[in-house]
Scaffold this motif. Sequence first.
Motif, short mmCIF file in Angstrom:
data_model
loop_
_atom_site.label_atom_id
_atom_site.label_comp_id
_atom_site.label_asym_id
_atom_site.label_seq_id
_atom_site.Cartn_x
_atom_site.Cartn_y
_atom_site.Cartn_z
N LEU A 129 0.83 -1.21 0.00
CA LEU A 129 0.00 0.00 0.00
C LEU A 129 0.86 1.26 0.00
O LEU A 129 0.50 2.27 -0.60
N GLN A 130 2.02 1.21 0.67
CA GLN A 130 2.89 2.38 0.73
C GLN A 130 3.59 2.63 -0.61
O GLN A 130 3.91 3.77 -0.94
N GLU A 131 3.80 1.56 -1.37
CA GLU A 131 4.45 1.72 -2.67
C GLU A 131 3.55 2.47 -3.64
O GLU A 131 4.02 3.24 -4.47
N GLY A 132 2.25 2.25 -3.54
CA GLY A 132 1.32 2.93 -4.44
C GLY A 132 1.24 2.22 -5.78
O GLY A 132 1.84 1.18 -6.00
N GLY A 133 0.45 2.75 -6.68
CA GLY A 133 0.31 2.18 -8.01
C GLY A 133 -0.80 1.16 -8.09
O GLY A 133 -1.69 1.08 -7.24
N VAL A 134 -0.75 0.37 -9.16
CA VAL A 134 -1.81 -0.59 -9.46
C VAL A 134 -1.80 -1.73 -8.44
O VAL A 134 -2.86 -2.18 -7.99
#
Length: 106
Positions: free
Chosen positions: A39-44
């Motif tokens: 979730l912290q990485e973000g993106g798809v």
Amino acid sequence: MGFLRLFKPPSHQQFSYKPRYWDPKKEESEARQKRVEQLQEGGVDAMKTRISGGFRKGAGGAAAGSYRNARVKRSNATLFIVIICLMVISYLALMVYFPDMSAWLS
């Protein structure tokens, strides 16, 4: 000598089972940590993780189970009250109308 084996029961099969230690709390915490990192990485991938986590928890999350239990208890209480009321009404109807019906029948 093979004919003597006809009367001897076959021996059972054996296997060695080595139990492994499994810690469900540790596995759950590792899965939660992995989910937070995604979730912290973000993106798809983060979006997919967030959506799949919502499906696993259910629509209401942890509170959905207690809400459902409360609704079931309330429904059971209502059913019990309705049954008691119908029994009282039936008793009163029999006490009031049954003597008249027995005189009418005889």
